[in-house]
Design a protein around this motif. Structure first.
Motif, mmCIF file in Angstrom:
data_model
loop_
_atom_site.group_PDB
_atom_site.id
_atom_site.type_symbol
_atom_site.label_atom_id
_atom_site.label_comp_id
_atom_site.label_asym_id
_atom_site.label_seq_id
_atom_site.Cartn_x
_atom_site.Cartn_y
_atom_site.Cartn_z
ATOM 1 N N HIS A 14 0.838 -1.184 0.000
ATOM 2 C CA HIS A 14 0.000 0.000 0.000
ATOM 3 C C HIS A 14 0.884 1.247 0.000
ATOM 4 N N GLY A 15 0.509 2.244 -0.798
ATOM 5 C CA GLY A 15 1.268 3.487 -0.834
ATOM 6 C C GLY A 15 2.446 3.479 -1.785
ATOM 7 N N LEU A 16 2.589 2.422 -2.579
ATOM 8 C CA LEU A 16 3.685 2.361 -3.548
ATOM 9 C C LEU A 16 3.328 3.208 -4.767
ATOM 10 N N VAL A 17 4.216 4.123 -5.139
ATOM 11 C CA VAL A 17 4.014 4.964 -6.317
ATOM 12 C C VAL A 17 5.206 4.742 -7.242
ATOM 13 N N LEU A 18 4.919 4.248 -8.439
ATOM 14 C CA LEU A 18 5.962 3.938 -9.413
ATOM 15 C C LEU A 18 5.960 4.950 -10.544
ATOM 16 N N ASP A 19 7.123 5.162 -11.128
ATOM 17 C CA ASP A 19 7.246 5.974 -12.329
ATOM 18 C C ASP A 19 7.658 5.031 -13.443
ATOM 19 N N GLY A 20 6.983 5.101 -14.548
ATOM 20 C CA GLY A 20 7.285 4.208 -15.649
ATOM 21 C C GLY A 20 6.625 4.687 -16.920
ATOM 22 N N GLU A 21 6.515 3.802 -17.865
ATOM 23 C CA GLU A 21 5.971 4.150 -19.169
ATOM 24 C C GLU A 21 5.161 2.974 -19.698
ATOM 25 N N LEU A 22 3.997 3.257 -20.222
ATOM 26 C CA LEU A 22 3.185 2.223 -20.860
ATOM 27 C C LEU A 22 3.686 2.050 -22.282
ATOM 28 N N VAL A 23 4.038 0.821 -22.649
ATOM 29 C CA VAL A 23 4.557 0.555 -23.988
ATOM 30 C C VAL A 23 3.844 -0.660 -24.580
ATOM 31 N N VAL A 24 3.808 -0.701 -25.905
ATOM 32 C CA VAL A 24 3.249 -1.839 -26.637
ATOM 33 C C VAL A 24 4.355 -2.396 -27.527
ATOM 34 N N TRP A 25 4.505 -3.708 -27.476
ATOM 35 C CA TRP A 25 5.508 -4.377 -28.302
ATOM 36 C C TRP A 25 4.820 -4.968 -29.530
ATOM 37 N N ASP A 26 5.256 -4.553 -30.707
ATOM 38 C CA ASP A 26 4.743 -5.079 -31.969
ATOM 39 C C ASP A 26 5.634 -6.249 -32.370
ATOM 40 N N VAL A 27 5.110 -7.453 -32.212
ATOM 41 C CA VAL A 27 5.893 -8.664 -32.468
ATOM 42 C C VAL A 27 6.351 -8.734 -33.925
ATOM 43 N N LYS A 28 5.446 -8.416 -34.854
ATOM 44 C CA LYS A 28 5.803 -8.486 -36.281
ATOM 45 C C LYS A 28 6.924 -7.522 -36.639
ATOM 46 N N ALA A 29 6.861 -6.305 -36.114
ATOM 47 C CA ALA A 29 7.887 -5.301 -36.425
ATOM 48 C C ALA A 29 9.143 -5.490 -35.584
ATOM 49 N N GLY A 30 9.011 -6.207 -34.460
ATOM 50 C CA GLY A 30 10.154 -6.423 -33.590
ATOM 51 C C GLY A 30 10.597 -5.173 -32.853
#
Length: 93
Positions: A14-30
């Motif tokens: 509880h109370g954990l605040v993370l900094d990050g980035e939402l990313v999508v991996w395109d398998v076909k494009a690599g």
């Protein structure tokens, strides 16, 4: 609440605040795909989000802990190793 949000609430302290980035991996494009991320976010048709989620899984790589157990960590030097990354389990959205 369902999915990764509920899983995070169960597994992270509880109370954990993370900094990050939402990313999508395109398998076909690599490679990561900002376009695929936008398509997933804009999907409105019934079943489209699930279909696009299966095609382009989204990940949240966290690269910093901003707060843990109510303590703000922004002013502490990075090398202090102020947190245990074992509390930050990989999450796929």
């Amino acid at each position: 609440m369902a999915g990764p949000v509920a899983a995070g609430e169960e597994q992270w302290p509880h109370g954990l605040v993370l900094d990050g980035e939402l990313v999508v991996w395109d398998v076909k494009a690599g490679r990561m795909s900002f376009e695929a991320l936008q398509r997933r976010a804009a999907a409105r048709a019934r079943g489209a989000r699930a279909a696009l989620g299966a095609r382009w899984p989204a990940y949240f790589p966290a690269f910093d802990v901003l707060q843990q157990e109510g303590e703000e960590l922004l002013q502490r030097p990075y090398q202090d190793g102020v947190t245990s990354w074992s509390s930050c389990l990989p999450t796929m959205l």
